[in-house]
Write a protein that holds these residues in place. Structure first.
Motif, PDB file in Angstrom:
ATOM      1  N   THR A 240       0.834  -1.199   0.000  1.00 26.36           N
ATOM      2  CA  THR A 240       0.000   0.000   0.000  1.00 26.36           C
ATOM      3  C   THR A 240       0.870   1.250   0.000  1.00 26.36           C
ATOM      4  N   GLY A 241       0.317   2.358  -0.509  1.00 23.57           N
ATOM      5  CA  GLY A 241       1.075   3.606  -0.581  1.00 23.57           C
ATOM      6  C   GLY A 241       1.985   3.637  -1.788  1.00 23.57           C
ATOM      7  N   ARG A 242       3.130   4.314  -1.660  1.00 23.90           N
ATOM      8  CA  ARG A 242       4.061   4.473  -2.785  1.00 23.90           C
ATOM      9  C   ARG A 242       5.029   3.290  -2.809  1.00 23.90           C
ATOM     10  N   VAL A 243       4.658   2.253  -3.526  1.00 28.52           N
ATOM     11  CA  VAL A 243       5.456   1.028  -3.604  1.00 28.52           C
ATOM     12  C   VAL A 243       5.364   0.425  -4.998  1.00 28.52           C
ATOM     13  N   THR A 244       6.255  -0.538  -5.256  1.00 29.01           N
ATOM     14  CA  THR A 244       6.178  -1.317  -6.498  1.00 29.01           C
ATOM     15  C   THR A 244       5.907  -2.787  -6.213  1.00 29.01           C
ATOM     16  N   GLY A 245       5.904  -3.168  -4.940  1.00 29.35           N
ATOM     17  CA  GLY A 245       5.659  -4.554  -4.571  1.00 29.35           C
ATOM     18  C   GLY A 245       5.550  -4.690  -3.067  1.00 29.35           C
ATOM     19  N   PRO A 246       5.073  -5.828  -2.583  1.00 27.93           N
ATOM     20  CA  PRO A 246       4.868  -5.997  -1.137  1.00 27.93           C
ATOM     21  C   PRO A 246       6.175  -6.050  -0.351  1.00 27.93           C
ATOM     22  N   HIS A 247       6.230  -5.271   0.699  1.00 31.51           N
ATOM     23  CA  HIS A 247       7.376  -5.289   1.610  1.00 31.51           C
ATOM     24  C   HIS A 247       7.025  -4.508   2.864  1.00 31.51           C
ATOM     25  N   LEU A 248       7.796  -4.726   3.913  1.00 34.81           N
ATOM     26  CA  LEU A 248       7.694  -3.928   5.131  1.00 34.81           C
ATOM     27  C   LEU A 248       8.801  -2.891   5.137  1.00 34.81           C
ATOM     28  N   ASP A 249       8.439  -1.645   5.344  1.00 32.80           N
ATOM     29  CA  ASP A 249       9.411  -0.570   5.568  1.00 32.80           C
ATOM     30  C   ASP A 249       9.406  -0.314   7.074  1.00 32.80           C
ATOM     31  N   TRP A 250      10.490  -0.738   7.742  1.00 36.78           N
ATOM     32  CA  TRP A 250      10.597  -0.655   9.205  1.00 36.78           C
ATOM     33  C   TRP A 250      11.528   0.489   9.564  1.00 36.78           C
ATOM     34  N   ARG A 251      11.076   1.354  10.466  1.00 37.23           N
ATOM     35  CA  ARG A 251      11.859   2.522  10.844  1.00 37.23           C
ATOM     36  C   ARG A 251      11.952   2.649  12.366  1.00 37.23           C
ATOM     37  N   ILE A 252      13.025   3.290  12.821  1.00 40.09           N
ATOM     38  CA  ILE A 252      13.211   3.590  14.236  1.00 40.09           C
ATOM     39  C   ILE A 252      13.530   5.071  14.370  1.00 40.09           C
ATOM     40  N   ASN A 253      12.871   5.715  15.326  1.00 39.60           N
ATOM     41  CA  ASN A 253      13.109   7.131  15.595  1.00 39.60           C
ATOM     42  C   ASN A 253      13.477   7.345  17.056  1.00 39.60           C
ATOM     43  N   TRP A 254      14.326   8.336  17.289  1.00 40.67           N
ATOM     44  CA  TRP A 254      14.489   8.903  18.625  1.00 40.67           C
ATOM     45  C   TRP A 254      13.977  10.328  18.512  1.00 40.67           C
ATOM     46  N   GLY A 255      12.803  10.584  19.080  1.00 37.31           N
ATOM     47  CA  GLY A 255      12.135  11.855  18.838  1.00 37.31           C
ATOM     48  C   GLY A 255      11.847  11.968  17.353  1.00 37.31           C
ATOM     49  N   HIS A 256      12.352  13.029  16.737  1.00 37.57           N
ATOM     50  CA  HIS A 256      12.172  13.196  15.291  1.00 37.57           C
ATOM     51  C   HIS A 256      13.469  12.917  14.534  1.00 37.57           C
ATOM     52  N   GLU A 257      14.429  12.305  15.227  1.00 34.08           N
ATOM     53  CA  GLU A 257      15.679  11.908  14.583  1.00 34.08           C
ATOM     54  C   GLU A 257      15.502  10.507  14.021  1.00 34.08           C
ATOM     55  N   ARG A 258      15.736  10.362  12.713  1.00 37.05           N
ATOM     56  CA  ARG A 258      15.525   9.077  12.048  1.00 37.05           C
ATOM     57  C   ARG A 258      16.787   8.228  12.140  1.00 37.05           C
ATOM     58  N   LEU A 259      16.636   7.021  12.677  1.00 36.33           N
ATOM     59  CA  LEU A 259      17.768   6.151  12.952  1.00 36.33           C
ATOM     60  C   LEU A 259      17.769   4.933  12.025  1.00 36.33           C
ATOM     61  N   ASP A 260      18.890   4.224  12.017  1.00 36.11           N
ATOM     62  CA  ASP A 260      19.087   3.077  11.129  1.00 36.11           C
ATOM     63  C   ASP A 260      18.734   1.774  11.863  1.00 36.11           C
ATOM     64  N   PRO A 261      17.645   1.098  11.475  1.00 33.78           N
ATOM     65  CA  PRO A 261      17.278  -0.155  12.141  1.00 33.78           C
ATOM     66  C   PRO A 261      18.364  -1.222  12.051  1.00 33.78           C
ATOM     67  N   ALA A 262      19.115  -1.261  10.945  1.00 31.24           N
ATOM     68  CA  ALA A 262      20.166  -2.273  10.794  1.00 31.24           C
ATOM     69  C   ALA A 262      21.268  -2.075  11.832  1.00 31.24           C
ATOM     70  N   LEU A 263      21.636  -0.813  12.096  1.00 32.14           N
ATOM     71  CA  LEU A 263      22.641  -0.542  13.123  1.00 32.14           C
ATOM     72  C   LEU A 263      22.113  -0.897  14.514  1.00 32.14           C
ATOM     73  N   ALA A 264      20.834  -0.615  14.754  1.00 34.05           N
ATOM     74  CA  ALA A 264      20.252  -0.968  16.046  1.00 34.05           C
ATOM     75  C   ALA A 264      20.268  -2.482  16.254  1.00 34.05           C
ATOM     76  N   LEU A 265      19.936  -3.226  15.204  1.00 34.85           N
ATOM     77  CA  LEU A 265      19.998  -4.690  15.289  1.00 34.85           C
ATOM     78  C   LEU A 265      21.414  -5.172  15.561  1.00 34.85           C
ATOM     79  N   GLU A 266      22.374  -4.576  14.863  1.00 33.75           N
ATOM     80  CA  GLU A 266      23.768  -4.986  15.009  1.00 33.75           C
ATOM     81  C   GLU A 266      24.258  -4.820  16.445  1.00 33.75           C
ATOM     82  N   HIS A 267      23.833  -3.750  17.117  1.00 31.38           N
ATOM     83  CA  HIS A 267      24.373  -3.438  18.441  1.00 31.38           C
ATOM     84  C   HIS A 267      23.477  -3.871  19.593  1.00 31.38           C
ATOM     85  N   PHE A 268      22.210  -4.126  19.340  1.00 32.34           N
ATOM     86  CA  PHE A 268      21.286  -4.424  20.453  1.00 32.34           C
ATOM     87  C   PHE A 268      20.512  -5.729  20.261  1.00 32.34           C
TER      88      PHE A 268
END
Length: 269
Positions: A240-268
């Protein structure tokens, strides 16, 4: 004798040694999430703002996609003494994603659609503006879905030949209906099945400004105000939304600072 007493008095009046330090873990990099621990009497300041502290002395903060150079954490003891801890960030190189076949109305929307998108962005902003004293972010992180990694944080997006904003999530490609599970426990603070750009959208609060977002969902299985446990089935992957195929777009924020989920996984993880 008097001279000796004066010398002793001066020695006793000299400043005490600053004994407090901060224990840090996480990614000292653009997009990185970091957690620190101090004692009960130490205040922590980051970017001139005091970081709220959990009862156990933990603080959390993060760096934006384009943050580089030296960043300072200022520690202040109960007696007013301060020390500075420096964190140096090296610039990251981000890939360029050229995506063709995106519905053109989501690339160059008409004025009515632009207004809709602005109103929806305001609702998302308000949801992320909430703060709580939850401490879910202190538990080990798990992947929210299984599938192929089809998009990464920070990449420059070019839709149908038109440059757009960088991508701020981790894309996990999987068939429509595939399960999305909560990577941390949390509370649902936003749930909408049909936003203009992101389609089905869900936001969980994990405490002290840390939130996670799930977009392009086919179906939501939770609602605003609901408490969820780590690993709980919360939604289904969609297109749904602006896509070309099914997928999950997973995001992590601290306040309004956009963070990298892959880095969070790597360290936590």
């Amino acid at each position: 004798m008097l001279r000796r007493m004066v010398l002793i008095s001066l020695m006793l009046a000299s400043p005490t040694v600053f004994a407090q330090t901060i224990e840090l873990r996480g990614a000292a990099a653009p997009g990185g999430l970091m957690i620190g621990k101090v004692d009960a009497d130490t205040q922590v300041f980051f970017k001139e703002q005091e970081l709220p502290k959990t009862p156990a002395g933990y603080v959390v903060f993060g760096f934006g996609r384009d943050d580089t150079g030296v960043h300072e954490l200022r520690l202040r003891q109960k007696d007013g003494q301060e020390r500075v801890e420096q964190i140096t960030l090296a610039a990251r190189e981000y890939k360029i994603d050229r995506v063709e076949g995106v519905p053109q109305e989501t690339v160059t929307p008409d004025p009515r659609q632009v207004q809709r998108a602005r109103e929806e962005a305001e609702r998302v902003w308000l949801a992320r503006n909430q703060t709580s004293t939850r401490t879910d972010f202190l538990t080990p992180l798990i992947m929210p879905a299984e599938g192929r990694i089809s998009g990464v944080y920070g990449s420059q997006r070019i839709f149908n030949g038109t440059p757009r904003n960088p991508h701020y999530g981790l894309d996990i490609a999987a068939p429509t209906g595939s399960p999305v599970n909560a990577p941390w426990s949390g509370k649902v603070v936003f749930a909408d099945p049909d936003l203009f750009y992101s389609g089905g959208t869900l936001i969980l609060d994990h405490g002290y400004g840390v939130t996670s977002t799930y977009i392009h969902l086919h179906k939501l299985h939770v609602e605003v105000g609901q408490e969820v446990e780590q690993g709980e089935f919360i939604a289904e992957i969609g297109a749904t939304g602006r896509v070309t195929g099914p997928h999950l777009d997973w995001r992590i924020n601290w306040g309004h600072e956009r963070l990298d989920p892959a880095l969070a996984l790597e360290h936590f993880k």
